[in-house]
Write a protein that holds these residues in place. Structure first.
Motif, PDB file in Angstrom:
ATOM      1  N   GLN A 130      17.752 -43.299  60.024  1.00 27.41           N
ATOM      2  CA  GLN A 130      17.640 -41.402  60.483  1.00 27.41           C
ATOM      3  C   GLN A 130      17.984 -41.589  61.766  1.00 27.41           C
ATOM      4  O   GLN A 130      16.678 -40.731  62.143  1.00 27.41           O
ATOM      5  CB  GLN A 130      16.214 -41.983  59.780  1.00 27.41           C
ATOM      6  N   LEU A 152      18.370 -38.262  53.404  1.00 30.47           N
ATOM      7  CA  LEU A 152      18.206 -38.918  52.369  1.00 30.47           C
ATOM      8  C   LEU A 152      16.794 -39.704  51.938  1.00 30.47           C
ATOM      9  O   LEU A 152      16.725 -40.757  51.664  1.00 30.47           O
ATOM     10  CB  LEU A 152      19.519 -39.395  52.289  1.00 30.47           C
ATOM     11  N   ARG A 153      15.320 -39.989  53.436  1.00 30.07           N
ATOM     12  CA  ARG A 153      14.875 -40.042  53.714  1.00 30.07           C
ATOM     13  C   ARG A 153      14.080 -40.574  51.778  1.00 30.07           C
ATOM     14  O   ARG A 153      13.618 -42.285  51.910  1.00 30.07           O
ATOM     15  CB  ARG A 153      13.880 -39.883  54.425  1.00 30.07           C
ATOM     16  N   ASN A 154      13.537 -39.678  51.327  1.00 28.62           N
ATOM     17  CA  ASN A 154      12.909 -39.761  50.301  1.00 28.62           C
ATOM     18  C   ASN A 154      14.003 -40.039  48.604  1.00 28.62           C
ATOM     19  O   ASN A 154      13.525 -40.325  47.725  1.00 28.62           O
ATOM     20  CB  ASN A 154      12.533 -39.054  50.087  1.00 28.62           C
ATOM     21  N   THR A 155      15.402 -40.651  49.169  1.00 27.70           N
ATOM     22  CA  THR A 155      16.163 -40.358  47.972  1.00 27.70           C
ATOM     23  C   THR A 155      16.008 -41.995  46.811  1.00 27.70           C
ATOM     24  O   THR A 155      14.845 -43.081  47.714  1.00 27.70           O
ATOM     25  CB  THR A 155      17.621 -41.247  48.758  1.00 27.70           C
ATOM     26  N   GLN A 156      16.241 -41.928  45.516  1.00 27.63           N
ATOM     27  CA  GLN A 156      15.648 -42.012  45.296  1.00 27.63           C
ATOM     28  C   GLN A 156      17.035 -43.821  44.403  1.00 27.63           C
ATOM     29  O   GLN A 156      16.161 -44.215  43.400  1.00 27.63           O
ATOM     30  CB  GLN A 156      14.690 -42.167  43.464  1.00 27.63           C
ATOM     31  N   LEU A 184      18.931 -47.865  48.018  1.00 26.15           N
ATOM     32  CA  LEU A 184      17.837 -47.907  48.912  1.00 26.15           C
ATOM     33  C   LEU A 184      18.149 -49.714  48.807  1.00 26.15           C
ATOM     34  O   LEU A 184      17.402 -50.669  49.273  1.00 26.15           O
ATOM     35  CB  LEU A 184      16.386 -48.185  47.458  1.00 26.15           C
ATOM     36  N   ARG A 235      19.616 -49.840  52.133  1.00 25.58           N
ATOM     37  CA  ARG A 235      18.401 -50.406  53.441  1.00 25.58           C
ATOM     38  C   ARG A 235      17.237 -51.196  53.185  1.00 25.58           C
ATOM     39  O   ARG A 235      16.889 -51.517  54.430  1.00 25.58           O
ATOM     40  CB  ARG A 235      17.425 -49.031  53.144  1.00 25.58           C
ATOM     41  N   ARG A 236      16.624 -51.783  51.938  1.00 24.72           N
ATOM     42  CA  ARG A 236      15.750 -52.405  52.081  1.00 24.72           C
ATOM     43  C   ARG A 236      16.501 -53.681  52.889  1.00 24.72           C
ATOM     44  O   ARG A 236      15.732 -54.588  53.796  1.00 24.72           O
ATOM     45  CB  ARG A 236      15.214 -52.677  50.729  1.00 24.72           C
ATOM     46  N   TYR A 294      17.044 -52.770  42.503  1.00 23.26           N
ATOM     47  CA  TYR A 294      16.149 -51.532  42.671  1.00 23.26           C
ATOM     48  C   TYR A 294      17.028 -51.413  41.554  1.00 23.26           C
ATOM     49  O   TYR A 294      16.224 -50.358  40.753  1.00 23.26           O
ATOM     50  CB  TYR A 294      16.761 -51.194  44.113  1.00 23.26           C
TER      51      TYR A 294
END
Ligand SMILES: [Zn+2]
Ligand SMILES: [Zn+2]
Ligand SMILES: [Zn+2]
Length: 150
Positions: free
Chosen positions: A98, A103-107, A112, A115-116, A146
């Motif tokens: 960031q 796209l911080r709240n991307t689904q 995901l 990032r994890r 995910y």
């Protein structure tokens, strides 16, 4: 044919970057990568950013050489490296860390999972141990986490 060279180069770069991250960045060039794992400084630029220059120089040289030799294969290899560098910057620096809020709240399950896994990489603060050295591809278990939910 040229598009195939670009695609093969792009995916080879992920493998090469894994090796470089594992053995060079966490090896003899740890001094440049260290501040990326050390979040006690929150300056906008990191010594880790030198790696962009280190990767950009051969890419520019290959593209220049290819261009001046009738756009031969070297041009497209250099282009593949450049495109990978852009994807890397977008995924690792902008999305995961960031540096630009985006796209911080991307689904999106793929993002995901990446990032994890990379956060898992950052749990290790030292040079020697580590996991998840890839950037656009990470161990399958993270995707499973995910994609099952999606
Ligand atoms: Zn690392
Ligand atoms: Zn990182
Ligand atoms: Zn890292």
């Amino acid at each position: 044919m040229n598009i195939l060279i670009i695609i093969i180069t792009f995916f080879s770069m992920e493998a090469l970057t894994w090796v470089i991250h594992r053995y060079v960045m966490h090896g003899f060039l740890w001094s440049l990568h260290k501040d990326h794992h050390d979040k006690s400084n929150d300056s906008k630029v990191e010594r880790n950013d030198y790696f962009f220059i280190i990767f950009a120089i051969p890419a520019i040289v290959m593209m220049y050489y290819g261009k001046t030799h009738g756009f031969n294969g070297w041009f497209y290899i250099g282009l593949g490296v450049t495109l990978y560098g852009m994807a890397y910057f977008f995924v690792h620096d902008i999305f995961i860390h960031q540096r630009i809020p985006f796209l911080r709240n991307t689904q999106n399950p793929y993002l995901l999972a990446l990032r994890r896994a990379h956060k898992q990489h950052h749990k290790h603060l030292g040079k020697e141990e580590g996991e998840c050295f890839g950037f656009l591809w990470v161990p399958y278990k993270y995707f499973k986490m995910y994609f099952k939910k999606a």
